[in-house]
Design a protein around this motif. Structure first.
Motif, PDB file in Angstrom:
ATOM      1  N   GLU A   1       0.800  -1.226   0.000  1.00  0.00           N
ATOM      2  CA  GLU A   1       0.000   0.000   0.000  1.00  0.00           C
ATOM      3  C   GLU A   1       0.831   1.272   0.000  1.00  0.00           C
ATOM      4  O   GLU A   1       0.353   2.337  -0.424  1.00  0.00           O
ATOM      5  N   HIS A   2       2.064   1.197   0.469  1.00  0.00           N
ATOM      6  CA  HIS A   2       2.931   2.390   0.504  1.00  0.00           C
ATOM      7  C   HIS A   2       3.614   2.672  -0.833  1.00  0.00           C
ATOM      8  O   HIS A   2       4.353   3.650  -0.958  1.00  0.00           O
ATOM      9  N   SER A   3       3.394   1.811  -1.821  1.00  0.00           N
ATOM     10  CA  SER A   3       3.978   2.041  -3.144  1.00  0.00           C
ATOM     11  C   SER A   3       3.376   3.285  -3.775  1.00  0.00           C
ATOM     12  O   SER A   3       2.216   3.630  -3.521  1.00  0.00           O
ATOM     13  N   ARG A   4       4.166   3.968  -4.612  1.00  0.00           N
ATOM     14  CA  ARG A   4       3.705   5.190  -5.284  1.00  0.00           C
ATOM     15  C   ARG A   4       4.069   5.099  -6.765  1.00  0.00           C
ATOM     16  O   ARG A   4       5.214   5.268  -7.152  1.00  0.00           O
ATOM     17  N   PHE A   5       3.067   4.786  -7.565  1.00  0.00           N
ATOM     18  CA  PHE A   5       3.295   4.637  -9.007  1.00  0.00           C
ATOM     19  C   PHE A   5       3.671   5.979  -9.630  1.00  0.00           C
ATOM     20  O   PHE A   5       3.030   6.986  -9.340  1.00  0.00           O
ATOM     21  N   PRO A   6       4.691   6.027 -10.484  1.00  0.00           N
ATOM     22  CA  PRO A   6       5.603   4.949 -10.883  1.00  0.00           C
ATOM     23  C   PRO A   6       6.960   5.026 -10.197  1.00  0.00           C
ATOM     24  O   PRO A   6       7.900   4.370 -10.630  1.00  0.00           O
ATOM     25  N   HIS A   7       7.063   5.858  -9.137  1.00  0.00           N
ATOM     26  CA  HIS A   7       8.377   6.198  -8.590  1.00  0.00           C
ATOM     27  C   HIS A   7       8.890   5.276  -7.480  1.00  0.00           C
ATOM     28  O   HIS A   7      10.090   5.259  -7.200  1.00  0.00           O
ATOM     29  N   TYR A   8       8.003   4.538  -6.848  1.00  0.00           N
ATOM     30  CA  TYR A   8       8.448   3.688  -5.741  1.00  0.00           C
ATOM     31  C   TYR A   8       7.584   2.432  -5.709  1.00  0.00           C
ATOM     32  O   TYR A   8       6.355   2.501  -5.669  1.00  0.00           O
ATOM     33  N   LEU A   9       8.245   1.269  -5.727  1.00  0.00           N
ATOM     34  CA  LEU A   9       7.542  -0.012  -5.736  1.00  0.00           C
ATOM     35  C   LEU A   9       8.006  -0.860  -4.558  1.00  0.00           C
ATOM     36  O   LEU A   9       9.203  -1.075  -4.361  1.00  0.00           O
ATOM     37  N   ALA A  10       7.046  -1.327  -3.783  1.00  0.00           N
ATOM     38  CA  ALA A  10       7.321  -2.277  -2.706  1.00  0.00           C
ATOM     39  C   ALA A  10       6.381  -3.467  -2.895  1.00  0.00           C
ATOM     40  O   ALA A  10       5.207  -3.292  -3.218  1.00  0.00           O
ATOM     41  N   ILE A  11       6.915  -4.667  -2.727  1.00  0.00           N
ATOM     42  CA  ILE A  11       6.109  -5.862  -2.949  1.00  0.00           C
ATOM     43  C   ILE A  11       6.252  -6.840  -1.788  1.00  0.00           C
ATOM     44  O   ILE A  11       7.220  -6.787  -1.021  1.00  0.00           O
TER      45      ILE A  11
ATOM     46  N   PRO B   1      11.657  -0.096 -13.126  1.00  0.00           N
ATOM     47  CA  PRO B   1      11.546   0.017 -14.585  1.00  0.00           C
ATOM     48  C   PRO B   1      10.103   0.295 -15.020  1.00  0.00           C
ATOM     49  O   PRO B   1       9.156  -0.112 -14.352  1.00  0.00           O
ATOM     50  N   TYR B   2       9.961   0.967 -16.140  1.00  0.00           N
ATOM     51  CA  TYR B   2       8.636   1.180 -16.718  1.00  0.00           C
ATOM     52  C   TYR B   2       8.185  -0.096 -17.424  1.00  0.00           C
ATOM     53  O   TYR B   2       8.995  -0.920 -17.827  1.00  0.00           O
ATOM     54  N   GLY B   3       6.889  -0.222 -17.582  1.00  0.00           N
ATOM     55  CA  GLY B   3       6.344  -1.401 -18.230  1.00  0.00           C
ATOM     56  C   GLY B   3       6.144  -2.537 -17.242  1.00  0.00           C
ATOM     57  O   GLY B   3       6.310  -2.375 -16.032  1.00  0.00           O
ATOM     58  N   SER B   4       5.757  -3.692 -17.765  1.00  0.00           N
ATOM     59  CA  SER B   4       5.506  -4.838 -16.897  1.00  0.00           C
ATOM     60  C   SER B   4       6.796  -5.256 -16.189  1.00  0.00           C
ATOM     61  O   SER B   4       7.896  -5.136 -16.735  1.00  0.00           O
TER      62      SER B   4
ATOM     63  N   VAL C   1      12.299 -17.412 -11.947  1.00  0.00           N
ATOM     64  CA  VAL C   1      11.940 -16.217 -12.714  1.00  0.00           C
ATOM     65  C   VAL C   1      10.427 -16.166 -12.908  1.00  0.00           C
ATOM     66  O   VAL C   1       9.800 -17.160 -13.271  1.00  0.00           O
ATOM     67  N   ALA C   2       9.853 -14.999 -12.648  1.00  0.00           N
ATOM     68  CA  ALA C   2       8.425 -14.757 -12.876  1.00  0.00           C
ATOM     69  C   ALA C   2       8.304 -13.676 -13.940  1.00  0.00           C
ATOM     70  O   ALA C   2       8.433 -12.476 -13.654  1.00  0.00           O
ATOM     71  N   ASN C   3       8.083 -14.082 -15.193  1.00  0.00           N
ATOM     72  CA  ASN C   3       7.982 -13.131 -16.299  1.00  0.00           C
ATOM     73  C   ASN C   3       6.686 -12.329 -16.212  1.00  0.00           C
ATOM     74  O   ASN C   3       5.617 -12.891 -15.962  1.00  0.00           O
ATOM     75  N   ASN C   4       6.809 -11.015 -16.404  1.00  0.00           N
ATOM     76  CA  ASN C   4       5.639 -10.129 -16.389  1.00  0.00           C
ATOM     77  C   ASN C   4       4.771 -10.380 -15.152  1.00  0.00           C
ATOM     78  O   ASN C   4       3.552 -10.473 -15.241  1.00  0.00           O
ATOM     79  N   ALA C   5       5.443 -10.496 -14.013  1.00  0.00           N
ATOM     80  CA  ALA C   5       4.742 -10.821 -12.769  1.00  0.00           C
ATOM     81  C   ALA C   5       3.794  -9.718 -12.327  1.00  0.00           C
ATOM     82  O   ALA C   5       2.743  -9.990 -11.736  1.00  0.00           O
ATOM     83  N   ILE C   6       4.175  -8.474 -12.628  1.00  0.00           N
ATOM     84  CA  ILE C   6       3.370  -7.322 -12.225  1.00  0.00           C
ATOM     85  C   ILE C   6       3.147  -6.458 -13.452  1.00  0.00           C
ATOM     86  O   ILE C   6       4.103  -6.124 -14.154  1.00  0.00           O
ATOM     87  N   PRO C   7       1.898  -6.085 -13.763  1.00  0.00           N
ATOM     88  CA  PRO C   7       1.627  -5.307 -14.981  1.00  0.00           C
ATOM     89  C   PRO C   7       2.226  -3.916 -14.924  1.00  0.00           C
ATOM     90  O   PRO C   7       2.517  -3.382 -13.838  1.00  0.00           O
ATOM     91  N   GLY C   8       2.398  -3.321 -16.091  1.00  0.00           N
ATOM     92  CA  GLY C   8       3.009  -1.992 -16.169  1.00  0.00           C
ATOM     93  C   GLY C   8       2.190  -0.904 -15.514  1.00  0.00           C
ATOM     94  O   GLY C   8       2.729   0.124 -15.101  1.00  0.00           O
ATOM     95  N   ASP C   9       0.881  -1.099 -15.400  1.00  0.00           N
ATOM     96  CA  ASP C   9       0.021  -0.096 -14.751  1.00  0.00           C
ATOM     97  C   ASP C   9      -0.348  -0.535 -13.333  1.00  0.00           C
ATOM     98  O   ASP C   9      -1.474  -0.356 -12.889  1.00  0.00           O
ATOM     99  N   TRP C  10       0.614  -1.132 -12.629  1.00  0.00           N
ATOM    100  CA  TRP C  10       0.363  -1.674 -11.295  1.00  0.00           C
ATOM    101  C   TRP C  10      -0.218  -0.634 -10.350  1.00  0.00           C
ATOM    102  O   TRP C  10       0.019   0.567 -10.499  1.00  0.00           O
ATOM    103  N   LYS C  11      -0.967  -1.132  -9.396  1.00  0.00           N
ATOM    104  CA  LYS C  11      -1.632  -0.263  -8.424  1.00  0.00           C
ATOM    105  C   LYS C  11      -1.305  -0.712  -7.010  1.00  0.00           C
ATOM    106  O   LYS C  11      -1.235  -1.910  -6.717  1.00  0.00           O
ATOM    107  N   ALA C  12      -1.109   0.249  -6.131  1.00  0.00           N
ATOM    108  CA  ALA C  12      -0.820  -0.049  -4.727  1.00  0.00           C
ATOM    109  C   ALA C  12      -1.982  -0.804  -4.100  1.00  0.00           C
ATOM    110  O   ALA C  12      -3.150  -0.491  -4.335  1.00  0.00           O
ATOM    111  N   GLY C  13      -1.656  -1.828  -3.316  1.00  0.00           N
ATOM    112  CA  GLY C  13      -2.668  -2.593  -2.608  1.00  0.00           C
ATOM    113  C   GLY C  13      -3.223  -3.780  -3.372  1.00  0.00           C
ATOM    114  O   GLY C  13      -3.983  -4.568  -2.809  1.00  0.00           O
TER     115      GLY C  13
END
Length: 251
Positions: A158-168, A209-212, A229-241
């Motif tokens: 939930e603390h992720s901020r598209f597209p500048h910060y990604l936490a998983i 990175p941008y994109g998936s 390896v998990a190819n395209n595990a998260i889509p390029g338009d990912w959303k927090a939460g």
């Protein structure tokens, strides 16, 4: 000569058996366990693993905080069979728990949710068991299995901020596996970039990175030591939460 050969054959057989005996899943370790307060008997959404609401209800809320088994967060998601040893109060099997938090008690390895603690005792002795506060237990590592879920899931924190910060967070980590490292594929540089273990089971990266997103993670445990390896595990338009299901099954 025959005795000499037979003796060495016997000795070799014992030596070959020793590793199997040492790592038997039937081996229990003695310890102690207590429980934490929770009005609804569920886990806590503020657990140190970072699971949030997942940590409240996963495994029917049979969860625990650990200390020695924490392993700087690597122990998050691990599963254990815990059974108490108080005569006439405890069930023979005990309870299977999932590690979702860090916690230190009175020389305890487990601080159980009330739901998990109650399952240590027989139905007519639960109140008496709670009155103990801390009980002697024995435990062993077991494979994680989740009702209705076979595939690993990647949740965007939930603390992720598209597209500048990604936490998983990696959810539904089956088998007896631990996640040691997570990396993201950087297509423009043609290289893997390591994510940081922010805390517990949360991995993060500024300016992803941008994109998936293609991930790989290092696993140690029932699958041996390997990278998956998990190819395209998260889509390029990912959303927090949002949690995204993979086609990966850990065993």
């Amino acid at each position: 000569m025959g005795f000499f050969l037979n003796y060495h054959y016997y000795l070799l057989s014992v030596l070959l058996l020793l590793p199997a005996l040492s790592y038997s899943e039937d081996t229990f370790t003695c310890s102690r366990a207590t429980y934490y307060g929770s009005p609804d008997c569920l886990g806590t959404p503020s657990g140190a693993c970072g699971y949030g609401e997942f940590g409240r209800t996963v495994n029917d809320a049979n969860v625990a905080g650990v200390s020695r088994l924490w392993k700087n967060g690597t122990g998050c998601g691990g599963c254990y069979q815990v059974r108490c040893t108080v005569p006439k109060l405890c069930t023979d099997y005990g309870v299977n728990i999932v590690v979702t938090d860090y916690g230190e008690g009175d020389h305890t390895d487990f601080i159980l949710s009330p739901s998990a603690y109650s399952r240590l005792g027989r139905p007519d002795t639960a109140d008496e068991l709670f009155a103990y506060g801390v009980v002697d237990v024995e435990f062993r590592r077991i494979s994680c299995k989740f009702k209705g879920y076979k595939n690993l899931m990647f949740k965007v924190h939930e603390h992720s901020r598209f597209p500048h910060y990604l936490a998983i967070i990696l959810l539904y980590q089956a088998g007896q596996n631990e996640i040691l490292a997570v990396e993201i594929w950087q297509e423009d540089c043609k290289e893997w970039r390591g994510m940081r273990r922010a805390y517990g089971a949360v991995w993060d990266m500024p300016n992803p990175p941008y994109g998936s997103i293609t991930l790989r993670f290092q696993v140690s445990g029932s699958m041996g030591m390997t990278w998956i390896v998990a190819n395209n595990a998260i889509p390029g338009d990912w959303k927090a939460g949002v949690a995204y299901e993979s086609d990966i099954q850990l065993t």
